[in-house]
Every structure is written in structure tokens, then in C-alpha cells.
Enzyme design. Structure first.
Site, PDB file in Angstrom:
ATOM      1  N   GLY A 135       0.832  -1.186   0.000  1.00 51.13           N
ATOM      2  CA  GLY A 135       0.000   0.000   0.000  1.00 51.13           C
ATOM      3  C   GLY A 135       0.878   1.252   0.000  1.00 51.13           C
ATOM      4  O   GLY A 135       1.985   1.255  -0.529  1.00 51.13           O
ATOM      5  N   SER A 136       0.391   2.287   0.674  1.00 52.21           N
ATOM      6  CA  SER A 136       1.082   3.582   0.607  1.00 52.21           C
ATOM      7  C   SER A 136       2.441   3.570   1.283  1.00 52.21           C
ATOM      8  O   SER A 136       3.224   4.491   1.098  1.00 52.21           O
ATOM      9  CB  SER A 136       0.206   4.654   1.238  1.00 52.21           C
ATOM     10  OG  SER A 136      -0.999   4.750   0.535  1.00 52.21           O
ATOM     11  N   THR A 137       2.735   2.547   2.066  1.00 51.24           N
ATOM     12  CA  THR A 137       4.066   2.513   2.673  1.00 51.24           C
ATOM     13  C   THR A 137       5.135   2.334   1.596  1.00 51.24           C
ATOM     14  O   THR A 137       6.315   2.491   1.843  1.00 51.24           O
ATOM     15  CB  THR A 137       4.198   1.359   3.693  1.00 51.24           C
ATOM     16  OG1 THR A 137       3.909   0.128   3.032  1.00 51.24           O
ATOM     17  CG2 THR A 137       3.244   1.539   4.849  1.00 51.24           C
ATOM     18  N   PHE A 138       4.691   2.015   0.390  1.00 49.50           N
ATOM     19  CA  PHE A 138       5.618   1.824  -0.721  1.00 49.50           C
ATOM     20  C   PHE A 138       5.975   3.159  -1.381  1.00 49.50           C
ATOM     21  O   PHE A 138       6.860   3.243  -2.204  1.00 49.50           O
ATOM     22  CB  PHE A 138       4.956   0.894  -1.752  1.00 49.50           C
ATOM     23  CG  PHE A 138       5.890   0.364  -2.805  1.00 49.50           C
ATOM     24  CD1 PHE A 138       6.821  -0.622  -2.507  1.00 49.50           C
ATOM     25  CD2 PHE A 138       5.841   0.852  -4.107  1.00 49.50           C
ATOM     26  CE1 PHE A 138       7.670  -1.116  -3.485  1.00 49.50           C
ATOM     27  CE2 PHE A 138       6.688   0.357  -5.084  1.00 49.50           C
ATOM     28  CZ  PHE A 138       7.603  -0.630  -4.772  1.00 49.50           C
ATOM     29  N   LYS A 139       5.262   4.210  -0.998  1.00 50.69           N
ATOM     30  CA  LYS A 139       5.404   5.476  -1.738  1.00 50.69           C
ATOM     31  C   LYS A 139       6.803   6.070  -1.609  1.00 50.69           C
ATOM     32  O   LYS A 139       7.264   6.786  -2.487  1.00 50.69           O
ATOM     33  CB  LYS A 139       4.341   6.468  -1.277  1.00 50.69           C
ATOM     34  CG  LYS A 139       2.976   6.111  -1.870  1.00 50.69           C
ATOM     35  CD  LYS A 139       1.871   7.014  -1.361  1.00 50.69           C
ATOM     36  CE  LYS A 139       0.537   6.630  -2.010  1.00 50.69           C
ATOM     37  NZ  LYS A 139      -0.600   7.275  -1.332  1.00 50.69           N
TER      38      LYS A 139
END
Lengths: 645, 382
Positions: A326-330
């Protein structure tokens, strides 16, 4: 056929000659046998007689003491406890069934145990002692000793069995031991003889299995004199085996206990890692199970209960669970774009709430859009469109490279069971496994940690640690207690100004009012935290659902809800510890995962218990109540602490 | 050969045939069998049951069978050689398809209440077939490759079937006994040099194949070879049997530990002490005197068998006798070599002594044939 006299004579001569030749060979061979017999019986008779005497003297293998496992502070995680048991030797027992029936009258012994002991005895050579019952009380043992004459071949023994004092706390990390099975012996040409001791226990999972060679030690032996019926008369001598090596894990048992209890009631995992050394301080996977159950022989009811639990207690979610980040990959996408010089980070991108890419509309989580965002605010507010844009600029190969540089998609060599590698997708990967071309939509999906990308909580923790320290830290689980300083990993060589932006963005996530996890901020200036929320879809939202209005997470069945993720590190100016938390189907990262991440991080910085003063004043009443409720379940480790040698 | 070749006038008839038996051999057989009875009594812990009594019955029946076989003229046996060979081969094929599995091998064929071990039968019928074959082949053409190949096929067919059971020990015995007959028939020695060379190559191949997927032997057979090469390597594992056997044998000394006093067999350290390893108990309890005298008895049996071979001028009878002699020799030589650690542990019983029905019966039939050859030997006209 008719033969002439000449032929008959020829035949007769030939047979006579050859038969005498054969006779000579036979005589020579028998002579050799005779010579050998003479040599053995007359020349070496004394030596063999000695051996025959020694035969009456039984050699028994003494199982070595298994190495202990400690945490980083010397708390005992796996030890050995004294255990009274009864062993039986088929050879000496005579009528096994009769003896077992008598034994059953003396001690509690169910039919299953009797059948198993019987099988063990028939399978092994007659002189091999087989354990019939374990964990007996002193009363049981004395009753057996008193009835010894009626129980030929039965001997009470004292042995050691594995004990996990912290029960469920480290079941996934330390693992457990169990009896040697045929599968364990498969492929071993000449197995360690100690494995042949019935019910000898070896590591079956976790550190116990991965470090079996170090923990097992070497068998000793014992010579006992046996009388004519094989009963042991006395011990003649004893060669002690070498005990197994003691291991020291990087785990902090107190923190581990806190983390596991904090996750209680959910299907979740949390990994705490030292940002400089990569030491895994805690790796909690909830729910857990009591490892001692497996040592004692788990009942099929209990085992099925564990297997059928929707929350999958037997799985170590920290390293085996693979989730879309999810957004932790951003952060990965952002760094890939910076590395590709496709943006300077200060450039602003307009977010109208969606983006059309080759005919498909990709939505931002905020339908109204974020307006104009730069890298820092895009991270803080978790704007999807910004990363859609960046990913198209730099392309999947750059994202893939940066992802690997930050430690994702790598299978770490850790002494744990089934460590997963996650998935770091690339053009080549998709062609190879799906036989399909990579599409730009795939890149856009990956940019926000959806689509093909999969990570484990451990990998996310490593990524966060690398972002925090700019070092290529590798996770480790076992440390040398003698080491003076933890090994320092090589520099990751990310430009400080890029990392500065990333950290500012992560700081704003929790410390800026507009941040997605502002409610999970830390106010204590010595422990300022930075983090990133993530919410990963488990099921694709269909256009129909989108049109009819997206259903609230709470209204969905549990297993269709989103995974909630949170990664964080602290202190911001001098990072020490990084944490990754995932709550399976927890809903949103900011609500379900971020508070847990904060609590565990604060606990890590404060010897396993978060200080109330670190929380915002407005939350202290609630937090205090939560902490009190939790404190009742937390373990006092004073009793398990062992002074370090 | 035909009936007419014999001097029928001088051939003993009816009950008078009894007088022309090789009586020394009969006496020796009984003597050796007595060793067996004593040992079976001893290993049962001083009891006629469960082994000595049935063994005694079998031996008596065996003796009777031997006499009956001996009374039948040798030319009759020659005429049924091919039939017997064919029958035993069919039974071996029967094992291949319907055999019972025991101890990791298919060896038994159960026909109603009868338990048959056709590989034992094949030992005798192969010898009969070979003797008949060489009686038929022109002596001058005996070393021509085509006739050698014929003989080799006669031997190798049953050997192949027995190896597949798998029973390496018996198959090697059949091959070796067959080889002795072929040798005695007068085939050029170069063939034997060739076979021995090939065999050495095969042994190499067997070892080279280990661990690959075309592995030639079962794992348990390899382990037996390992244990043979170095029994001390694994005293509690693969080498256990042979180690214990050697200890029992060696500890016997000059005069042994006394009847029923052997600790090795008393305390059950010896494996298969009533069958394949019975020689060790004998050696343990009666020492070199007991074991050595048994070897001497065996030698005497061989000697009197050779007397029969040398005294008959009939080609079939002489070759058959050579085969029976070689077969008997191989039995005891391989068995004793095995328990003394000179040969791998293969399942070969000690002839006339080990407990077991099939082997005893086949052995006695073999001696019956030899006796028949002895009784019905051509007499020179005076």
C-alpha cells in the site's frame, strides 16, 4: 548322443582332470576358512572374549543437553526442564503386553500411549530402550520402583525436556522441538546416532530447526553392567556428551511480549528493528500459540483448532506473510523518481482526485483531490496521483531497482522457518510468470504499493530502517554475546537531501495537522517519530461499487476488508529503531495500524513500556486506560532473567 | 547315453542297489545333521522346540527322499532334466508375478498350504539341465561360442529371475555352481578368465552406480556391503550382525564356552542364530574343536562326492555329481566365510545345520541324484 569309445575316454579324462582341479580349489578355500577360524579362535580369542564380556556390558547413548536460547538481555527463551520418565526395553521385558498392562495399572497411561510405546519397541532393535511415559510425578516413579520385580525391562529415568518459559511469546521465532520423524531422517546417509534414540527431540521450526546443528550438541555414552536377564546392575563409566551451544537472539523479550500483547485479538504482525545493526528486537505475529504444546505432543483437537483458525496462528506473519505494502511503498516510488532525476521534489503536481492513464481512470483515495502537492506534502497526505505521475516518469525498472535497494523483494537469510522473498515485480518477471507484457497501468498500481508488489512486514521494517539510517542494514536474529559493537552496514548512498525530503514527508505524516496519522504523533521532543500509513486493498473495487458509493470498511465481511499498515522510526533527528506493523483486514492504516506502531516504537525506545508523557495531552486519559488494561496481561520477566556468564 | 551303454548284466537290481550306495557319504551327512540338532537344541535355550524337533523330522524325510531318488536309475533323471528345469523356471516366473514379499524380497510362492522357495529348486534343476546339455553336445565342439552361449543361457535365465526377487546370494550360488559344471565339462579355460574379468567389471559397476538413479542393488544390500567392508564403522547399525557374529565366533577359543554356555547367543546378541548364523553359536560353544571338526566333516563330504564323480564314466552322471558337489561346497563356504567376516552378509544357510525346510530338502534331493549316479555307474565288463 552316441559316442565313440575314444570320445568317452576323452570325456572321462577331461572330467577327471577338471573335477580334481575343482577339488583342489575347494580344498584351498576350505583351508583358508580353517586358517581364518584358527586365527580368530586361537590367536585372537582373548580379544574376542573381551568383546563378548563387553557385550554383557551395555553401551547406552546419553542424549546431549540441548543448548539454551536467550534473548539479548539474557532472558531465557528456551530451556530444559527435569523430567521423570519411564523407559522400557523389549529384550528384557519378555511379554511386552503383560508388562505394559501392569504399568497401566500403576500410572495414568492411555491406550494410545501404550500402542505407541509398543510400536516403538517393535520397530527398534530389541535392546533399544523406548520411552513409555514422560512427565511423571515423583509418586508415579516411586510406585514403579516399588513394583520393579513385576516390571521386567522397565526403568525409571530422569531426563531433560524442552521448555519455553515464555510460552506463546516467541513461538514463531524460537520455534519448537519434536520427536525425530522418518521425514527428518530422509536424505541423511549416516544420521547422527543420537537421532536413533527413541523420541529424541530435534528442532522442528524457527531457530530450533534452523540452528539445530549448533543447539544439538554431541551424544555421550554410558556403560552399564547388565545381569543375565539384561537388567542394569550398575553404571561402570560414563562419557558425558558435549552440550549444545547456547544462542543469544537479538530479540528483546520484554518488547516482544509487549508487542504481541498489543496485537492481541487481531490477525496482525509487528517487526521492530535496530536501524544501525539490523538487530530484530521484536517480531510478533498474532495470534500466537504455546510452543510447549508441541513439545509435549499436541492433541489433534488442539492442532486442528490452530489449523482451522481464520487468523492462522501457526503462520509467522512477520516473515511468511506477504502483503501489498500500500502507501508505505510510496517512499520507494519517490526515491526512484528522485534517483532518475525526473523531479527535484520541490516541483508541484496537481491532483484533481484522479488520473487517466491509457484509457483507465486511477483514483486518488481523496476523491476531491489534494490540489497542488510536492513530494513532502504528497507523502504527508498520501496523495496517490502524485505517485501515479512519478511512476510514469521513471518507469517500473527504476522502481524495481530502488525497491530492491531498500530491501524489498529479497529473501533474508534468517534462522526462521519459511522466510518469504516477497515480490518485486518487473517487466521481465511478468513476461516470465504471466506470459504477458507489462502495462503502464501495472506501473501506476505498483507506485502506490498495489498490484503485483508484495512485501513481508520484516521487509517493510528493513526498508524503514534503511530510510532512517541510509545504511544497507540486513536483519539478523542471532548475535554473539561477546561482540563489543554491532556490525555496521555499508552506506546505502542515497543523497542526503533526498532522504531529508523523505524524512520530512514521513515526519509530516504524524506531526503535521494534514498528515494521515496526525493523531498518532509523539509529543516528547526526544522521541519524535516519523512514519507512513498504508492501506492495501485485498479486493479490487469494481466500477459498480464505486458508482453505488463505496461501502464503509466496517460494513464489509472481515476477510474482505483492507489491510492496515504502518511503518515508522524514531527519534527523527537520530533514528534508532524502526517498526513495521500490519493488521490483516484492519481497515485503514491511520486508524488501525498507526496507533499500534506508535505504542510499539515508544516501548522499544523505553525498555519495553511506552511512557505516558510521550503521548499528546488530549489522548493521555484514553491511552492510560488502555495501558492499564494491557499491563495486566504483560509478563514480568524478572523470573526468567539469567545472569550472563 | 542310453540304457544300452550300461552293462546291464552287472547293474545291481532291486534291494541290492542299497548295498551299492555311497555309504560313507550317508554316514557323513547324518553326522553333520547331528551337529545341527545339537545346536538347534542349544539356541532354543535347551529345548527341542521350536527348532530341533521339526528339523529332525525334516532330516528323516530328507533321508528317505534321498534313498528314493537314489534308487531311480540315473538315465531316468537324465531324461527328465529338461522338464525339471522348465518346471522350476515356471515357478520362478510365478514368484515374479505372484510371489509373497518377506524381508524386502519376493522369494516365496504359496500354492495352497505349500510354501515353496523356487530359487532353491532352481539350484538343482539348473545343474541337471547343464549336465544333460553337455551330455548332448558333441565333445569336440564343446568350446565353440554357440554351445558356450547355450550353456550360459541355461544358467543365466534362472539367475536373472532370482536376482530380481531380489536374492543376490542365491543367484550367485546358482551361477557359481553352474560355472563349475561348465568348467568340468571341459569348456576352454579362456571363457572362465573372460567371465571372471567381466564379473570384476560388474562389481565395479555396482559400486559406481550407487546413489545414481540406475542403482543396481537395493539400499539394504549396499549397507550390507558397507558393513562387510568395515563392520566397526557402525556397530549399532548396519554392521551389528556381523560384529556380533565375529565376537561370538572368536570368543569360543580352543574348546568353546561349553554346551549352552555361549553368552552371545544366550543374551540374544546374535541375530538369526538358528538359521544363517548358527555356525557362530557352534564356534562359541564348542570352540575350534567343534567348528574345525565340522569343516573337516564338510571336507570329507566333498571328498566322497568326488569319489562318485571319478568313479562314474557316464558323462551326465559325472557332471551332475560335480554340480551337486560344487553347490554343497558353495553353501558352507559362503556361509562360514560370511560369519567370519570374509564375505558379505548374504542369506545363505549352513547346509544340513541351519533351520529351514526348502534348503534341506533340495540338498537331500541333490545328494539323492549323486547317489543314483553312484549306484547306476557303468560297470566295465569283466
Amino acid at each position: 548322443m552316441k559316442r565313440s569309445d575314444r570320445e568317452k575316454e576323452l570325456s572321462r579324462r577331461m572330467i577327471t582332470r577338471r573335477a580334481l582341479g575343482l577339488g583342489a580349489v575347494m580344498t584351498a578355500v576350505t583351508g583358508t576358512l580353517m586358517w581364518r577360524l584358527r586365527d580368530m579362535q586361537l590367536e585372537q580369542a582373548d580379544a574376542f572374549r573381551l568383546l563378548a564380556e563387553e557385550n554383557r556390558i551395555n553401551l547406552r547413548l546419553l542424549p546431549p543437553t540441548r543448548g539454551l536460547i536467550h534473548d539479548r538481555n539474557g532472558v531465557l527463551l528456551a530451556g530444559n526442564e527435569q523430567n521423570y520418565r519411564v523407559v522400557m526395553t523389549r529384550d528384557d521385558a519378555g511379554d511386552i503386553d503383560l508388562v505394559l498392562a501392569r504399568l497401566q495399572k500403576l500410572i495414568a497411561l492411555d491406550d494410545e500411549a501404550v500402542a505407541r510405546a509398543r510400536d516403538d519397541m517393535m520397530r527398534n532393535r530389541p535392546f533399544v530402550p523406548v520411552t513409555v511415559a514422560e512427565r511423571l510425578s515423583w509418586e508415579d516413579i516411586s510406585r514403579i520402583a516399588a513394583n520393579a520385580p513385576a516390571l521386567p525391562g522397565v526403568t525409571p529415568e530422569m531426563g531433560l525436556s524442552r521448555l519455553y518459559p515464555l510460552q506463546a511469546d516467541l513461538a514463531h521465532v524460537v520455534g519448537y522441538v519434536g520427536p525425530v520423524s522418518d521425514r527428518d531422517l530422509e536424505g541423511q546417509d549416516r544420521p547422527d546416532p543420537v537421532l536413533m534414540i527413541p523420541r529424541f527431540q530435534i528442532g522442528k521450526s524457527g531457530v530450533e530447526r534452523a540452528q539445530e546443528d549448533r543447539l544439538r550438541g554431541k551424544a555421550g555414552s554410558q556403560r552399564v553392567e547388565v545381569n543375565s536377564v539384561g537388567r542394569v546392575m550398575r553404571e561402570l563409566d560414563r562419557v558425558e556428551g558435549e552440550p549444545g551451544e547456547n544462542l543469544h537472539l537479538t530479540i528483546d523479550a520484554r518488547l516482544q511480549n509487549y508487542a504481541l500483547e498489543r496485537l492481541d485479538g487481531q490477525s496482525a504482525a509487528a517487526v521492530v528493528i535496530d536501524v544501525e545493526s539490523g538487530d530484530i528486537l521484536a517480531a510478533a505475529s498474532a495470534p500466537s500459540y504455546d510452543a510447549n504444546l508441541f513439545v509435549r505432543g499436541i492433541s489433534s483437537k488442539d492442532y486442528n483448532g490452530l489449523l482451522e483458525n481464520d487468523y492462522r496462528p501457526l503462520v509467522n506473519k512477520c516473515v511468511q506473510g506477504m502483503y501489498p505494502p500500500g502507501s508505505t511503498f510510496k517512499m520507494v516510488t519517490a526515491l526512484a523518481a528522485l534517483d532518475a532525476a525526473e523531479t527535484d521534489g520541490r516541483e508541484r503536481v496537481f491532483c484533481p482526485g484522479h488520473m487517466d492513464v491509457s484509457g483507465n481512470r486511477f483514483h486518488c483515495w481523496k476523491r476531491a483531490g489534494h490540489g497542488r502537492v510536492d513530494l513532502v506534502s504528497a507523502l504527508a497526505e498520501s496523495c496517490d496521483v502524485y505517485f501515479y505521475e512519478m511512476s510514469q516518469r521513471c518507469g517500473i525498472e527504476r522502481i524495481n531497482a530502488m525497491s530492491e535497494r531498500l530491501g524489498l523483494g529479497i529473501r533474508y537469510d534468517l534462522p526462521m522457518t519459511s522466510v518469504a522473498s516477497g515480490l518485486n515485480p518487473s517487466r521481465e518477471w511478468k513476461l516470465r510468470t504471466r506470459d504477458a507484457d507489462w502495462r503502464i497501468g501495472d506501473t501506476v498500481n505498483v507506485s502506490i504499493g498495489q498490484g503485483y508488489v508484495l512485501t513481508t512486514p520484516l521487509q517493510l521494517a528493513v526498508m524503514t530502517a534503511r530510510l532512517a539510517s541510509n545504511r544497507a542494514v540486513l536483519p539478523r536474529l542471532i548475535r554473539d554475546p561477546m561482540e563489543r559493537a554491532a556490525p555496521q552496514a555499508a552506506s546505502l548512498d542515497l543523497r542526503p537531501e533526498w532522504l531529508e525530503m523523505i524524512r520530512r514527508g514521513m515526519s509530516d505524516v504524524v506531526n503535521d495537522r494534514r498528515g494521515t496519522a496526525y493523531s498518532s504523533r509523539v509529543v516528547d521532543p526526544t522521541m519524535v517519530m516519523a512514519g507512513k500509513t498504508g492501506t492495501s486493498q485485498v479486493f479490487r473495487i469494481t466500477q459498480a461499487e464505486r458508482d453505488s458509493g463505496i461501502r464503509r470498511q466496517e460494513d464489509l465481511p472481515w476477510n474482505r476488508r483492507n489491510h492496515a499498515l504502518f511503518v515508522n522510526f524514531a527519534p527523527l533527528d537520530n533514528p534508532k529503531v524502526a517498526v513495521a506493523v500490519i493488521v490483516e483486514h484492519g481497515g485503514g492504516g491511520s486508524t488501525a495500524a498507526a496507533p499500534i506502531g506508535r505504542d510499539i516504537l515508544l516501548a522499544a525506545l523505553n525498555d519495553g513500556r511506552p511512557p505516558l508523557s510521550a503521548y499528546p495531552t488530549s489522548q493521555r486519559n484514553r491511552i492510560s486506560a488502555e495501558q492499564d488494561a494491557l499491563a495486566e496481561r504483560l509478563r514480568d520477566l524478572g523470573a526468567f532473567r539469567v545472569s550472563r556468564a | 547315453m542310453s540304457y544300452l551303454e550300461y552293462n546291464t548284466q552287472r547293474m545291481p537290481k532291486g534291494a541290492a542297489k542299497m548295498l551299492h550306495l555311497n555309504w560313507a557319504l550317508v554316514v557323513l551327512l547324518i553326522a553333520v545333521a547331528c551337529y545341527g540338532f545339537v545346536m538347534l537344541y542349544s539356541v532354543a535355550g535347551g529345548s527341542a522346540r521350536p527348532w530341533m524337533e521339526p528339523q529332525l523330522q525334516r532330516f528323516v524325510i530328507g533321508l528317505a527322499v534321498m534313498f528314493i531318488v537314489a534308487m531311480v536309475p540315473i538315465w531316468f533323471w537324465r531324461s527328465v532334466s529338461g522338464l525339471a528345469y522348465g518346471l522350476s523356471t515356471l515357478l520362478l516366473l510365478g514368484v515374479e508375478f505372484f510371489g509373497a514379499v518377506g524381508m524386502g524380497a519376493q522369494r516365496w510362492l504359496e500354492i495352497g498350504p505349500l510354501r515353496l522357495q523356487p530359487s532353491e529348486l532352481a539350484k538343482i534343476t539348473t545343474i541337471m539341465a547343464l549336465a544333460a546339455y553337455y551330455d548332448w553336445v558333441d565333445i569336440k565342439k564343446i568350446s565353440r561360442p554357440v554351445f558356450v552361449v547355450g550353456a550360459a543361457l541355461i544358467v543365466l535365465f534362472p539367475v536373472f529371475l532370482v536376482v530380481r526377487q531380489p536374492d543376490l546370494g542365491t543367484s550367485l550360488l546358482i551361477a557359481a555352481a553352474g560355472g563349475a559344471v561348465i568348467f568340468a565339462a571341459g569348456v576352454h579355460w579362456a571363457y572362465f578368465a573372460g567371465v571372471i574379468g567381466t564379473f570384476a567389471g560388474l562389481v565395479f559397476a555396482v559400486f559406481a552406480s550407487r546413489g545414481t538413479d540406475w542403482q543396481l542393488l537395493k539400499d539394504y544390500q549396499y549397507r550390507r556391503i558397507d558393513a562387510f567392508l568395515d563392520p566397526t564403522l557402525d556397530p549399532l547399525g548396519a554392521g551389528y550382525h556381523i560384529n556380533q557374529a565375529m565376537i561370538a565366533l572368536g570368543s569360543g577359543g580352543w574348546s568353546g564356552r561349553g554346551f549352552m554356555e555361549g553368552t552371545q547367543s544366550r543374551l540374544n546378541f546374535l541375530p538369526e542364530k538358528h538359521t544363517d548364523f548358527i555356525f557362530t553359536t557352534l564356534a562359541e560353544e564348542f570352540g575350534f574343536i567343534g567348528a574345525g571338526s565340522l569343516l573337516v566333516l564338510y571336507m570329507l563330504i566333498l571328498a566322497f562326492c568326488l569319489v562318485t564323480v571319478l568313479r562314474t564314466s557316464n558323462r551326465y552322471a559325472a557332471l551332475l555329481a560335480v554340480g551337486v558337489t560344487a553347490n554343497f561346497f558353495l553353501y558352507f563356504a559362503v556361509n562360514t566365510a560370511m560369519v567370519m567376516g570374509l564375505a558379505p552378509v548374504v542369506g545363505v544357510p549352513l547346509p544340513l545345520i541351519s533351520y529351514g525346510g526348502s534348503a534341506m530338502m533340495v540338498l537331500m534331493v541333490g545328494f539323492g541324484l549323486l547317489q543314483s549316479a553312484h549306484v547306476h555307474r557303468p560297470r566295465l565288463p569283466t
